[in-house]
Design a protein around this motif. Structure first.
Motif, PDB file in Angstrom:
ATOM      1  N   HIS A  58      53.872 -36.799  -9.255  1.00 29.40           N
ATOM      2  CA  HIS A  58      55.208 -37.401  -9.175  1.00 29.40           C
ATOM      3  C   HIS A  58      56.040 -37.126 -10.426  1.00 29.40           C
ATOM      4  CE1 HIS A  58      54.727 -39.744  -5.452  1.00 29.40           C
ATOM      5  NE2 HIS A  58      53.460 -39.638  -5.765  1.00 29.40           N
ATOM      6  N   ILE A  59      55.391 -36.678 -11.501  1.00 27.77           N
ATOM      7  CA  ILE A  59      56.148 -36.439 -12.732  1.00 27.77           C
ATOM      8  C   ILE A  59      56.034 -35.005 -13.238  1.00 27.77           C
ATOM      9  CG2 ILE A  59      56.071 -38.857 -13.447  1.00 27.77           C
ATOM     10  CD1 ILE A  59      53.892 -38.063 -15.484  1.00 27.77           C
ATOM     11  N   ASP A  60      55.249 -34.182 -12.560  1.00 32.47           N
ATOM     12  CA  ASP A  60      55.196 -32.787 -12.971  1.00 32.47           C
ATOM     13  C   ASP A  60      56.098 -31.965 -12.039  1.00 32.47           C
ATOM     14  OD1 ASP A  60      53.713 -32.463 -10.629  1.00 32.47           O
ATOM     15  OD2 ASP A  60      51.821 -32.074 -11.646  1.00 32.47           O
ATOM     16  N   ASP A  61      55.886 -30.693 -11.969  1.00 32.45           N
ATOM     17  CA  ASP A  61      56.765 -29.824 -11.178  1.00 32.45           C
ATOM     18  C   ASP A  61      56.389 -29.734  -9.700  1.00 32.45           C
ATOM     19  OD1 ASP A  61      58.353 -29.249 -13.356  1.00 32.45           O
ATOM     20  OD2 ASP A  61      57.197 -27.473 -13.922  1.00 32.45           O
ATOM     21  N   THR A  62      55.473 -30.565  -9.249  1.00 37.71           N
ATOM     22  CA  THR A  62      55.062 -30.547  -7.845  1.00 37.71           C
ATOM     23  C   THR A  62      56.219 -31.007  -6.959  1.00 37.71           C
ATOM     24  OG1 THR A  62      52.796 -31.083  -8.499  1.00 37.71           O
ATOM     25  CG2 THR A  62      53.373 -31.423  -6.185  1.00 37.71           C
ATOM     26  N   SER A  63      56.471 -30.255  -5.903  1.00 40.44           N
ATOM     27  CA  SER A  63      57.551 -30.611  -4.979  1.00 40.44           C
ATOM     28  C   SER A  63      57.145 -31.790  -4.105  1.00 40.44           C
ATOM     29  CB  SER A  63      57.892 -29.430  -4.075  1.00 40.44           C
ATOM     30  OG  SER A  63      58.361 -28.349  -4.839  1.00 40.44           O
ATOM     31  N   ALA A  64      58.123 -32.594  -3.751  1.00 38.19           N
ATOM     32  CA  ALA A  64      57.890 -33.715  -2.835  1.00 38.19           C
ATOM     33  C   ALA A  64      57.610 -33.159  -1.447  1.00 38.19           C
ATOM     34  CB  ALA A  64      59.129 -34.610  -2.794  1.00 38.19           C
ATOM     35  N   PRO A  70      53.366 -36.239   7.531  1.00 39.01           N
ATOM     36  CA  PRO A  70      52.775 -37.555   7.813  1.00 39.01           C
ATOM     37  C   PRO A  70      52.532 -38.405   6.557  1.00 39.01           C
ATOM     38  CG  PRO A  70      51.572 -35.821   8.958  1.00 39.01           C
ATOM     39  CD  PRO A  70      52.565 -35.150   8.066  1.00 39.01           C
ATOM     40  N   GLY A  71      52.348 -37.770   5.407  1.00 36.45           N
ATOM     41  CA  GLY A  71      52.105 -38.513   4.177  1.00 36.45           C
ATOM     42  C   GLY A  71      53.361 -38.832   3.393  1.00 36.45           C
ATOM     43  N   TYR A  72      54.523 -38.472   3.943  1.00 38.31           N
ATOM     44  CA  TYR A  72      55.763 -38.652   3.185  1.00 38.31           C
ATOM     45  C   TYR A  72      56.065 -40.115   2.866  1.00 38.31           C
ATOM     46  CZ  TYR A  72      60.587 -38.805   1.760  1.00 38.31           C
ATOM     47  OH  TYR A  72      61.727 -39.059   1.050  1.00 38.31           O
ATOM     48  N   LEU A  73      55.893 -41.012   3.813  1.00 35.34           N
ATOM     49  CA  LEU A  73      56.241 -42.417   3.570  1.00 35.34           C
ATOM     50  C   LEU A  73      55.434 -43.005   2.420  1.00 35.34           C
ATOM     51  CD1 LEU A  73      56.788 -43.802   7.173  1.00 35.34           C
ATOM     52  CD2 LEU A  73      58.508 -43.254   5.443  1.00 35.34           C
ATOM     53  N   GLN A  74      54.126 -42.707   2.392  1.00 36.45           N
ATOM     54  CA  GLN A  74      53.318 -43.207   1.281  1.00 36.45           C
ATOM     55  C   GLN A  74      53.748 -42.536  -0.026  1.00 36.45           C
ATOM     56  OE1 GLN A  74      49.073 -42.369   1.039  1.00 36.45           O
ATOM     57  NE2 GLN A  74      48.758 -44.324  -0.015  1.00 36.45           N
ATOM     58  N   TRP A  75      54.018 -41.229   0.018  1.00 39.91           N
ATOM     59  CA  TRP A  75      54.454 -40.525  -1.186  1.00 39.91           C
ATOM     60  C   TRP A  75      55.739 -41.152  -1.713  1.00 39.91           C
ATOM     61  CZ3 TRP A  75      58.776 -38.268  -2.983  1.00 39.91           C
ATOM     62  CH2 TRP A  75      58.663 -37.520  -4.158  1.00 39.91           C
ATOM     63  N   ASP A  76      56.680 -41.427  -0.842  1.00 39.97           N
ATOM     64  CA  ASP A  76      57.968 -41.998  -1.235  1.00 39.97           C
ATOM     65  C   ASP A  76      57.789 -43.386  -1.849  1.00 39.97           C
ATOM     66  OD1 ASP A  76      60.857 -41.832  -1.345  1.00 39.97           O
ATOM     67  OD2 ASP A  76      60.908 -43.239   0.338  1.00 39.97           O
ATOM     68  N   ILE A  78      55.031 -44.558  -3.335  1.00 36.50           N
ATOM     69  CA  ILE A  78      54.371 -44.408  -4.635  1.00 36.50           C
ATOM     70  C   ILE A  78      55.339 -43.835  -5.656  1.00 36.50           C
ATOM     71  CG2 ILE A  78      52.534 -43.185  -5.855  1.00 36.50           C
ATOM     72  CD1 ILE A  78      50.829 -43.599  -3.293  1.00 36.50           C
ATOM     73  N   ASP A  79      56.220 -42.948  -5.222  1.00 40.42           N
ATOM     74  CA  ASP A  79      57.220 -42.398  -6.131  1.00 40.42           C
ATOM     75  C   ASP A  79      58.126 -43.500  -6.672  1.00 40.42           C
ATOM     76  OD1 ASP A  79      58.223 -39.743  -7.195  1.00 40.42           O
ATOM     77  OD2 ASP A  79      60.085 -40.622  -6.424  1.00 40.42           O
ATOM     78  N   ALA A  80      58.509 -44.434  -5.818  1.00 42.27           N
ATOM     79  CA  ALA A  80      59.321 -45.572  -6.262  1.00 42.27           C
ATOM     80  C   ALA A  80      58.545 -46.421  -7.262  1.00 42.27           C
ATOM     81  CB  ALA A  80      59.750 -46.417  -5.063  1.00 42.27           C
ATOM     82  N   LEU A  81      57.253 -46.563  -7.041  1.00 40.86           N
ATOM     83  CA  LEU A  81      56.409 -47.318  -7.962  1.00 40.86           C
ATOM     84  C   LEU A  81      56.351 -46.641  -9.327  1.00 40.86           C
ATOM     85  CD1 LEU A  81      54.423 -49.715  -8.251  1.00 40.86           C
ATOM     86  CD2 LEU A  81      52.636 -48.178  -7.445  1.00 40.86           C
ATOM     87  N   VAL A  82      56.173 -45.326  -9.336  1.00 35.63           N
ATOM     88  CA  VAL A  82      56.130 -44.582 -10.598  1.00 35.63           C
ATOM     89  C   VAL A  82      57.473 -44.674 -11.314  1.00 35.63           C
ATOM     90  CG1 VAL A  82      55.843 -42.293 -11.634  1.00 35.63           C
ATOM     91  CG2 VAL A  82      54.288 -43.048  -9.823  1.00 35.63           C
ATOM     92  N   LEU A  83      58.553 -44.614 -10.570  1.00 35.67           N
ATOM     93  CA  LEU A  83      59.886 -44.758 -11.162  1.00 35.67           C
ATOM     94  C   LEU A  83      60.043 -46.138 -11.797  1.00 35.67           C
ATOM     95  CD1 LEU A  83      62.392 -43.075 -11.575  1.00 35.67           C
ATOM     96  CD2 LEU A  83      63.255 -43.919  -9.398  1.00 35.67           C
TER      97      LEU A  83
END
Length: 105
Positions: A58-64, A70-76, A78-83
């Motif tokens: 979530h903080i390196d150069d990896t693309s969302a 199917p894993g987008y909702l969890q990724w999103d 967790i991304d809000a959590l990291v933010l």
């Protein structure tokens, strides 16, 4: 819990992502203020914790992932959590300077 994709109706428990176990990020990462805690030391600490809690992507150069993944909702989520971790470990003065809407970690 989710239903089995086979349609059998079985319910399986989803594993808890390690990021959800952090209850107070300030006990793990000191507040970046630019004097006592420098950006260099803060980023080293933040990256260390991001790796330990499996959110380094979530903080390196990896693309969302794409929104249809199917894993987008969890990724999103967790991304809000990291933010939130980022914002909560910045001094008030620094936070208001970088606070943006609709951004990712």
């Amino acid at each position: 819990m989710t239903k089995d994709a086979s349609g059998s109706g079985e319910v399986k428990a989803m594993a808890l992502h390690p990021a959800y176990t952090v209850t107070n990020i300030k006990t793990k990462i000191r507040t970046l203020d630019g004097s006592k805690v420098t950006y260099s030391s803060w980023t080293k600490l933040f990256r260390l914790h991001a790796k330990a809690y499996k959110v380094l992507d979530h903080i390196d150069d990896t693309s969302a992932p794409v929104e249809t993944d199917p894993g987008y909702l969890q990724w999103d989520e967790i991304d809000a959590l990291v933010l939130q971790w980022i914002y909560n470990t910045l001094s008030d003065e620094l936070m208001v300077r970088i606070l943006e809407t609709d951004t990712t970690a």
